[in-house]
Design a protein around this motif. Structure first.
Motif, PDB file in Angstrom:
ATOM      1  N   ILE A 140       8.787  11.541   5.847  1.00 45.32           N
ATOM      2  CA  ILE A 140       7.886  11.015   5.010  1.00 45.32           C
ATOM      3  C   ILE A 140       8.272   9.913   3.969  1.00 45.32           C
ATOM      4  CG2 ILE A 140       6.024  11.266   3.194  1.00 45.32           C
ATOM      5  CD1 ILE A 140       5.302  12.044   6.150  1.00 45.32           C
ATOM      6  N   GLU A 141       9.496  10.193   3.466  1.00 46.85           N
ATOM      7  CA  GLU A 141      10.307   9.172   2.624  1.00 46.85           C
ATOM      8  C   GLU A 141      10.799   8.052   3.449  1.00 46.85           C
ATOM      9  OE1 GLU A 141      13.630  11.378   0.989  1.00 46.85           O
ATOM     10  OE2 GLU A 141      12.186  12.424  -0.378  1.00 46.85           O
ATOM     11  N   GLN A 142      11.069   8.368   4.665  1.00 45.62           N
ATOM     12  CA  GLN A 142      11.464   6.937   5.542  1.00 45.62           C
ATOM     13  C   GLN A 142      10.325   6.035   5.743  1.00 45.62           C
ATOM     14  OE1 GLN A 142      13.655   7.536   9.083  1.00 45.62           O
ATOM     15  NE2 GLN A 142      14.386   9.651   8.217  1.00 45.62           N
ATOM     16  N   ILE A 143       9.016   6.782   6.155  1.00 46.99           N
ATOM     17  CA  ILE A 143       7.719   5.846   6.169  1.00 46.99           C
ATOM     18  C   ILE A 143       7.434   5.170   4.847  1.00 46.99           C
ATOM     19  CG2 ILE A 143       5.302   6.257   6.438  1.00 46.99           C
ATOM     20  CD1 ILE A 143       5.846   8.706   8.118  1.00 46.99           C
ATOM     21  N   THR A 144       7.588   6.047   3.740  1.00 50.47           N
ATOM     22  CA  THR A 144       7.271   5.245   2.518  1.00 50.47           C
ATOM     23  C   THR A 144       8.080   4.142   2.698  1.00 50.47           C
ATOM     24  OG1 THR A 144       6.542   7.302   1.479  1.00 50.47           O
ATOM     25  CG2 THR A 144       7.285   5.571  -0.110  1.00 50.47           C
ATOM     26  N   GLU A 145       9.225   4.035   2.593  1.00 51.90           N
ATOM     27  CA  GLU A 145      10.217   2.877   2.395  1.00 51.90           C
ATOM     28  C   GLU A 145       9.608   1.791   3.517  1.00 51.90           C
ATOM     29  OE1 GLU A 145      14.198   4.195   3.274  1.00 51.90           O
ATOM     30  OE2 GLU A 145      14.255   5.386   1.544  1.00 51.90           O
ATOM     31  N   ARG A 146       9.221   2.220   4.868  1.00 49.48           N
ATOM     32  CA  ARG A 146       8.810   1.118   5.468  1.00 49.48           C
ATOM     33  C   ARG A 146       7.572   0.427   5.149  1.00 49.48           C
ATOM     34  NH1 ARG A 146       9.329   3.764  11.659  1.00 49.48           N
ATOM     35  NH2 ARG A 146       8.672   1.661  12.109  1.00 49.48           N
ATOM     36  N   MET A 147       6.698   1.197   4.488  1.00 45.63           N
ATOM     37  CA  MET A 147       5.375   0.700   4.078  1.00 45.63           C
ATOM     38  C   MET A 147       5.799  -0.295   2.867  1.00 45.63           C
ATOM     39  SD  MET A 147       2.710   3.939   4.256  1.00 45.63           S
ATOM     40  CE  MET A 147       1.493   3.014   3.516  1.00 45.63           C
TER      41      MET A 147
ATOM     42  N   PRO B 210       0.871  -1.250  -0.003  1.00 47.78           N
ATOM     43  CA  PRO B 210      -0.136  -0.006  -0.094  1.00 47.78           C
ATOM     44  C   PRO B 210       0.881   1.319  -0.047  1.00 47.78           C
ATOM     45  CG  PRO B 210       0.010  -1.126   2.175  1.00 47.78           C
ATOM     46  CD  PRO B 210       0.867  -2.066   1.221  1.00 47.78           C
ATOM     47  N   ARG B 211       0.223   2.419  -0.596  1.00 53.81           N
ATOM     48  CA  ARG B 211       1.089   3.608  -0.924  1.00 53.81           C
ATOM     49  C   ARG B 211       0.768   4.548   0.301  1.00 53.81           C
ATOM     50  NH1 ARG B 211       3.769   4.861  -5.426  1.00 53.81           N
ATOM     51  NH2 ARG B 211       3.295   7.165  -5.017  1.00 53.81           N
ATOM     52  N   LEU B 212       1.509   5.452   0.820  1.00 54.17           N
ATOM     53  CA  LEU B 212       0.884   6.707   1.462  1.00 54.17           C
ATOM     54  C   LEU B 212      -0.067   7.238   0.646  1.00 54.17           C
ATOM     55  CD1 LEU B 212       1.783   7.435   4.576  1.00 54.17           C
ATOM     56  CD2 LEU B 212       3.239   9.129   3.438  1.00 54.17           C
ATOM     57  N   GLU B 213      -1.273   7.867   1.691  1.00 54.91           N
ATOM     58  CA  GLU B 213      -2.038   8.437   1.032  1.00 54.91           C
ATOM     59  C   GLU B 213      -2.200   9.922   1.379  1.00 54.91           C
ATOM     60  OE1 GLU B 213      -6.028   6.627   0.399  1.00 54.91           O
ATOM     61  OE2 GLU B 213      -5.201   4.705   1.129  1.00 54.91           O
ATOM     62  N   ALA B 214      -2.002  10.262   2.565  1.00 53.95           N
ATOM     63  CA  ALA B 214      -2.266  11.718   3.307  1.00 53.95           C
ATOM     64  C   ALA B 214      -1.660  11.997   4.373  1.00 53.95           C
ATOM     65  CB  ALA B 214      -3.764  11.584   3.494  1.00 53.95           C
ATOM     66  N   LEU B 215      -1.359  13.445   4.548  1.00 54.42           N
ATOM     67  CA  LEU B 215      -0.793  13.782   5.681  1.00 54.42           C
ATOM     68  C   LEU B 215      -2.032  14.729   6.362  1.00 54.42           C
ATOM     69  CD1 LEU B 215       2.488  15.261   4.382  1.00 54.42           C
ATOM     70  CD2 LEU B 215       1.977  12.915   5.066  1.00 54.42           C
ATOM     71  N   ILE B 216      -1.989  14.413   7.797  1.00 57.64           N
ATOM     72  CA  ILE B 216      -2.969  15.318   8.526  1.00 57.64           C
ATOM     73  C   ILE B 216      -2.323  16.290   9.572  1.00 57.64           C
ATOM     74  CG2 ILE B 216      -5.181  15.091   9.913  1.00 57.64           C
ATOM     75  CD1 ILE B 216      -5.508  12.441   8.331  1.00 57.64           C
ATOM     76  N   PHE B 217      -2.418  17.465   9.339  1.00 59.50           N
ATOM     77  CA  PHE B 217      -1.467  18.343  10.309  1.00 59.50           C
ATOM     78  C   PHE B 217      -2.497  19.055  11.561  1.00 59.50           C
ATOM     79  CE2 PHE B 217       0.527  18.248   6.141  1.00 59.50           C
ATOM     80  CZ  PHE B 217       1.937  18.521   6.526  1.00 59.50           C
TER      81      PHE B 217
ATOM     82  N   CYS C  67       3.532  -1.503   9.108  1.00 57.33           N
ATOM     83  CA  CYS C  67       2.333  -0.791   9.551  1.00 57.33           C
ATOM     84  C   CYS C  67       2.586   0.366  10.658  1.00 57.33           C
ATOM     85  CB  CYS C  67       0.960  -1.618   9.851  1.00 57.33           C
ATOM     86  SG  CYS C  67       0.862  -3.061   8.521  1.00 57.33           S
ATOM     87  N   PRO C  68       1.702   1.199  10.945  1.00 60.06           N
ATOM     88  CA  PRO C  68       1.934   2.100  12.122  1.00 60.06           C
ATOM     89  C   PRO C  68       1.817   1.312  13.570  1.00 60.06           C
ATOM     90  CG  PRO C  68       0.442   3.185  10.836  1.00 60.06           C
ATOM     91  CD  PRO C  68       0.808   1.723   9.974  1.00 60.06           C
ATOM     92  N   SER C  69       1.135   0.124  13.390  1.00 59.37           N
ATOM     93  CA  SER C  69       1.059  -0.633  14.734  1.00 59.37           C
ATOM     94  C   SER C  69       2.217  -1.464  14.782  1.00 59.37           C
ATOM     95  CB  SER C  69      -0.127  -1.384  14.721  1.00 59.37           C
ATOM     96  OG  SER C  69      -0.308  -2.286  13.677  1.00 59.37           O
ATOM     97  N   ASP C  70       3.066  -1.722  14.066  1.00 58.28           N
ATOM     98  CA  ASP C  70       4.099  -2.655  14.101  1.00 58.28           C
ATOM     99  C   ASP C  70       5.195  -2.203  15.025  1.00 58.28           C
ATOM    100  OD1 ASP C  70       3.050  -4.419  12.277  1.00 58.28           O
ATOM    101  OD2 ASP C  70       4.032  -3.646  10.672  1.00 58.28           O
ATOM    102  N   SER C  71       5.700  -1.043  15.146  1.00 58.65           N
ATOM    103  CA  SER C  71       6.649  -0.539  15.783  1.00 58.65           C
ATOM    104  C   SER C  71       6.798   0.741  15.824  1.00 58.65           C
ATOM    105  CB  SER C  71       8.227  -0.946  15.226  1.00 58.65           C
ATOM    106  OG  SER C  71       8.572  -0.629  14.004  1.00 58.65           O
TER     107      SER C  71
END
Length: 288
Positions: free
Chosen positions: A271-278, A19-26, A283-287
């Motif tokens: 965000i680039e790091q999160i994209t790589e992890r995805m 799955p790809r990153l979809e949104a940023l919520i500020f 997932c957010p709940s993993d670590s």
């Protein structure tokens, strides 16, 4: 063996792509605008003063991130403020007292929020970068709708735009409940909450993101945790900046953000790091 994927992650059944990153919520104050997050705190101090109650900035910052009515209620429960109230009124404060202070505070904040609306350095650039990546941009705030609409006018004049915004008084329960973050998911038509990142300068805002099932990024030096003006921030040498950074990080410990950065200007690298992890199936709940 393929990388693990989230059980609740919608995948394209015709493809094995992650799955790809979809949104940023500020968040707003202390995140995109108002370096040091002074509008929600300085004006609260002044509103309490109207009732002969002394509240300092440090105390006002202790409950930042929640809706302002609840924030005022929390301030009345602080031992020092509670003692002042009891000495004046010989009774416990109740919701009618919260209402009176809130009804004084709200027009003061709405009138003066523009004084504290300067875009945080890097905010415009980060939002532009996110759009170039194809990301949707949401937002939420501890401000009520009346004040948020006013703030948005000032933000738009500075070319700070988001795709959606929700105020604390538009949901049944605001932070740390996930309702505002999830309202963004609904309105932005996001397929997967795990493909969203919540960015906030308060622990309760990070809890909101985590409770919604999102990646989270806490801001150390542009918002409530440090409480600096932009000029004070720029005047710090690296040693003092690191000392303040370490102290601010401690305030986020219980909220457990996935990442901590100084300001929104550093967000693209995260965000680039999160994209790589995805891409690896995380997932957010993993670590953390």
């Amino acid at each position: 063996m393929p990388s693990p994927t989230c059980a609740n992650t919608p995948l394209d059944t015709s493809s094995s792509q992650a799955p790809r990153l979809e949104a940023l919520i500020f968040d707003w104050a202390g995140t995109l605008v108002d370096f040091g997050s002074f509008a929600p705190t300085q004006i609260l101090v002044e509103a309490f003063k109207c009732f002969d109650l002394n509240l300092n900035l440090e105390q006002a910052r202790s409950a930042m991130g929640i809706g302002k009515w609840d924030h005022i209620k929390a301030m009345l429960a602080l031992p020092e403020v509670h003692a002042q109230f009891m000495a004046q009124h010989k009774r416990e404060p109740d919701d009618s007292d919260v209402d009176r202070i809130y009804n004084t505070f709200l027009p003061m904040q709405n009138e003066r929020v523009g004084e504290f609306s300067a875009a945080i350095p890097g905010a415009r650039e980060t939002l532009s970068w996110a759009r170039r990546q194809g990301l949707k941009i949401g937002s939420c705030s501890g401000y009520p709708r009346l004040v948020l609409d006013n703030l948005l006018q000032h933000a738009h004049r500075q070319q700070v735009f988001v795709d959606y915004h929700v105020a604390f008084d538009e949901v049944p329960q605001a932070r740390p409940w996930p309702a505002m973050a999830l309202e963004n998911v609904i309105r932005l038509e996001i397929k997967n909450v795990g493909a969203c990142v919540k960015i906030d300068d308060t622990p309760v805002g990070i809890e909101e993101g985590r409770n919604a099932g999102m990646w989270t990024v806490g801001l150390l030096l542009s918002g409530n945790a440090a409480g600096l003006t932009e000029l004070e921030f720029l005047a710090l040498d690296e040693e003092n900046r690191q000392t303040l950074r370490d102290r601010a990080a401690g305030s986020f410990d219980h909220a457990q953000p996935h990442y901590l950065i100084d300001t929104v200007a550093q967000l693209p690298a995260v965000i680039e790091q999160i994209t790589e992890r995805m891409a690896q199936g995380e997932c957010p709940s993993d670590s953390l």
